[in-house]
Design a protein around this motif. Sequence first.
Motif, PDB file in Angstrom:
ATOM      1  N   HIS A  43       0.893  -1.164   0.093  1.00  0.00           N
ATOM      2  CA  HIS A  43       0.051   0.032   0.096  1.00  0.00           C
ATOM      3  C   HIS A  43       0.943   1.185  -0.249  1.00  0.00           C
ATOM      4  CE1 HIS A  43      -3.841  -2.059   1.703  1.00  0.00           C
ATOM      5  NE2 HIS A  43      -3.518  -2.427   0.638  1.00  0.00           N
ATOM      6  N   PHE A  44       0.537   2.326  -0.596  1.00  0.00           N
ATOM      7  CA  PHE A  44       1.327   3.539  -0.618  1.00  0.00           C
ATOM      8  C   PHE A  44       0.643   4.497   0.078  1.00  0.00           C
ATOM      9  CE2 PHE A  44       2.544   0.668  -4.039  1.00  0.00           C
ATOM     10  CZ  PHE A  44       4.049   0.718  -4.084  1.00  0.00           C
ATOM     11  N   GLN A  45       1.201   5.408   0.834  1.00  0.00           N
ATOM     12  CA  GLN A  45       0.737   6.485   1.706  1.00  0.00           C
ATOM     13  C   GLN A  45       1.496   7.833   1.216  1.00  0.00           C
ATOM     14  OE1 GLN A  45       1.262   6.379   5.958  1.00  0.00           O
ATOM     15  NE2 GLN A  45      -0.560   7.723   6.264  1.00  0.00           N
ATOM     16  N   PRO A  46       0.697   8.837   0.952  1.00  0.00           N
ATOM     17  CA  PRO A  46       1.172  10.206   0.487  1.00  0.00           C
ATOM     18  C   PRO A  46       2.116  10.863   1.546  1.00  0.00           C
ATOM     19  CG  PRO A  46      -0.923  10.561   0.782  1.00  0.00           C
ATOM     20  CD  PRO A  46      -0.843   8.996   0.933  1.00  0.00           C
ATOM     21  N   ILE A  47       3.085  11.602   0.974  1.00  0.00           N
ATOM     22  CA  ILE A  47       4.116  12.443   2.220  1.00  0.00           C
ATOM     23  C   ILE A  47       3.659  13.755   1.386  1.00  0.00           C
ATOM     24  CG2 ILE A  47       6.282  12.892   2.815  1.00  0.00           C
ATOM     25  CD1 ILE A  47       6.264   9.589   2.865  1.00  0.00           C
ATOM     26  N   TYR A  48       3.404  14.671   2.049  1.00  0.00           N
ATOM     27  CA  TYR A  48       2.975  16.212   1.485  1.00  0.00           C
ATOM     28  C   TYR A  48       4.123  16.987   2.054  1.00  0.00           C
ATOM     29  CZ  TYR A  48      -1.642  15.535   0.169  1.00  0.00           C
ATOM     30  OH  TYR A  48      -2.804  15.077  -0.579  1.00  0.00           O
ATOM     31  N   HIS A  49       4.504  17.915   0.986  1.00  0.00           N
ATOM     32  CA  HIS A  49       5.394  18.959   1.269  1.00  0.00           C
ATOM     33  C   HIS A  49       4.693  20.075   2.035  1.00  0.00           C
ATOM     34  CE1 HIS A  49       7.995  22.362  -0.260  1.00  0.00           C
ATOM     35  NE2 HIS A  49       8.792  21.899   0.794  1.00  0.00           N
ATOM     36  N   ILE A  50       4.938  20.651   3.104  1.00  0.00           N
ATOM     37  CA  ILE A  50       3.782  21.317   3.706  1.00  0.00           C
ATOM     38  C   ILE A  50       3.794  22.821   3.151  1.00  0.00           C
ATOM     39  CG2 ILE A  50       3.340  22.432   6.107  1.00  0.00           C
ATOM     40  CD1 ILE A  50       4.515  20.034   7.609  1.00  0.00           C
ATOM     41  N   PRO A  51       4.878  23.378   2.766  1.00  0.00           N
ATOM     42  CA  PRO A  51       4.826  24.741   2.247  1.00  0.00           C
ATOM     43  C   PRO A  51       3.897  24.757   0.905  1.00  0.00           C
ATOM     44  CG  PRO A  51       6.983  24.405   2.893  1.00  0.00           C
ATOM     45  CD  PRO A  51       6.364  23.102   3.132  1.00  0.00           C
ATOM     46  N   THR A  52       4.061  23.888   0.044  1.00  0.00           N
ATOM     47  CA  THR A  52       3.402  24.089  -1.169  1.00  0.00           C
ATOM     48  C   THR A  52       1.820  23.196  -1.011  1.00  0.00           C
ATOM     49  OG1 THR A  52       4.707  22.086  -1.921  1.00  0.00           O
ATOM     50  CG2 THR A  52       5.524  24.226  -2.570  1.00  0.00           C
ATOM     51  N   ASN A  53       1.712  22.234  -0.007  1.00  0.00           N
ATOM     52  CA  ASN A  53       0.501  21.524  -0.065  1.00  0.00           C
ATOM     53  C   ASN A  53       0.446  20.485  -1.132  1.00  0.00           C
ATOM     54  OD1 ASN A  53      -1.344  21.719   1.831  1.00  0.00           O
ATOM     55  ND2 ASN A  53      -1.735  23.852   1.643  1.00  0.00           N
ATOM     56  N   GLN A  54       1.633  19.972  -1.528  1.00  0.00           N
ATOM     57  CA  GLN A  54       1.640  19.250  -2.854  1.00  0.00           C
ATOM     58  C   GLN A  54       2.297  17.644  -2.153  1.00  0.00           C
ATOM     59  OE1 GLN A  54       1.628  20.052  -6.383  1.00  0.00           O
ATOM     60  NE2 GLN A  54       0.504  21.650  -5.835  1.00  0.00           N
ATOM     61  N   ILE A  55       1.624  16.652  -2.729  1.00  0.00           N
ATOM     62  CA  ILE A  55       2.483  15.378  -2.397  1.00  0.00           C
ATOM     63  C   ILE A  55       3.762  15.378  -3.361  1.00  0.00           C
ATOM     64  CG2 ILE A  55       2.054  12.989  -2.838  1.00  0.00           C
ATOM     65  CD1 ILE A  55      -0.922  13.190  -3.072  1.00  0.00           C
ATOM     66  N   ALA A  56       4.671  15.092  -2.192  1.00  0.00           N
ATOM     67  CA  ALA A  56       6.181  14.901  -2.725  1.00  0.00           C
ATOM     68  C   ALA A  56       6.484  13.687  -3.122  1.00  0.00           C
ATOM     69  CB  ALA A  56       7.051  15.592  -1.721  1.00  0.00           C
ATOM     70  N   LEU A 242       0.214  23.357  12.828  1.00  0.00           N
ATOM     71  CA  LEU A 242       1.295  23.775  14.078  1.00  0.00           C
ATOM     72  C   LEU A 242       2.730  23.519  13.531  1.00  0.00           C
ATOM     73  CD1 LEU A 242       1.473  24.903  16.967  1.00  0.00           C
ATOM     74  CD2 LEU A 242       0.857  22.438  17.659  1.00  0.00           C
ATOM     75  N   LEU A 243       2.468  22.345  12.706  1.00  0.00           N
ATOM     76  CA  LEU A 243       3.888  21.853  12.006  1.00  0.00           C
ATOM     77  C   LEU A 243       4.322  22.835  11.220  1.00  0.00           C
ATOM     78  CD1 LEU A 243       2.919  18.090  11.356  1.00  0.00           C
ATOM     79  CD2 LEU A 243       4.754  18.900  12.988  1.00  0.00           C
ATOM     80  N   ARG A 244       3.403  23.490  10.385  1.00  0.00           N
ATOM     81  CA  ARG A 244       3.783  24.554   9.440  1.00  0.00           C
ATOM     82  C   ARG A 244       4.567  25.578  10.102  1.00  0.00           C
ATOM     83  NH1 ARG A 244      -0.996  25.267   7.148  1.00  0.00           N
ATOM     84  NH2 ARG A 244      -0.826  23.912   5.445  1.00  0.00           N
TER      85      ARG A 244
END
Length: 287
Positions: A43-56, A242-244
Amino acid sequence: KRNGRNYVHSYTEQDKESDDVKSSMQWLHAVQQAITQDNLILHFQPIYHIPTNQIAYYEALVRLVVDNKVIYPGDFIPALERFEDISLLDQHVISKAIRSLSSYPELQKVAINLSAQAFRNERLVPLVQEKLTQYGVEAHRVIFELTESASLSNLSATQHMVEQLSEMGCAFSIDDFGTGFSTFSYLKNLPAETVKIDGSFVKELTNSSIDRALVKSIREVAFALGKKTVAEFVEDKDTLDLLREIQVEYAQGYYLGKPKPLSELFGQKVAPDVSHSLQEVAMQTQD
Ligand code: C2E
Ligand code: MG
Ligand code: MG
Ligand code: MG
């Protein structure tokens, strides 16, 4: 009579031990069988780039399917590690993940978890090279996630393999950061680009000032060493906000997306090396 007590004691210990061995062997057998029947899936889980809100990129997480039921790695990986026979699983996951990268460019990159024992397996480096070539995948699309555990006793062997895979172009990430034994020696000695802050520090982030202090300092240490941070177990919007604010770069968690099979994420596709044989079958049946 002389051995009375001791005998009873060691008998029950051995009994428990042999039950554990038996159930570990059953898991080992189940995994071996699943590999031959293609029931060990990712299974695959997305990891997001927080500043751009895009899946990295995505993390590949292994699952065992038995009688149409999905079994999670927490149940069978400890059994395999006990027999030091995890290389079987590692090799299977590596092949599958690299093949998925070639069929699904949408994945961008994939993070593959490696067990501590992976670094005792001399087949690992040649296998990665072989699969990258076979499926025409660029090495920089592969990230290996390492946990700080048993391999610490073997840091120089780990370092050697990490260097070889790095030279090939693969990236590294330190997984579950903050829960292991020699966290800082990992940071110092391994050329990892990212540090994954363990979910146990992230889950309660919005209501625990202790966790906030810990996450902030992990991100600061990582930043000072030129490494990026990923937070796992992001389960709500407040945690993400908060992470942002703390300037953690990447986030992964149920709030952003659960682990799913590729067909659910991107639809069904026929892998390149399968489509060839399917065409042949189609031509044969036309005759
Ligand atoms: P991990 O690498 O730290 O992976 C993160 C785990 O947290 C995954 O569990 C994932 O499904 C879960 N998770 C993701 N988001 C959330 C969230 O928001 N909340 C909570 N509570 N959990 C979340 P999973 O898939 O059961 O995997 C457990 C562990 O098993 C992994 O931890 C990894 O250490 C190991 N593992 C998984 N796949 C493989 C593999 O292919 N090879 C090896 N050697 N180990 C694997
Ligand atoms: Mg991981
Ligand atoms: Mg993790
Ligand atoms: Mg974890």
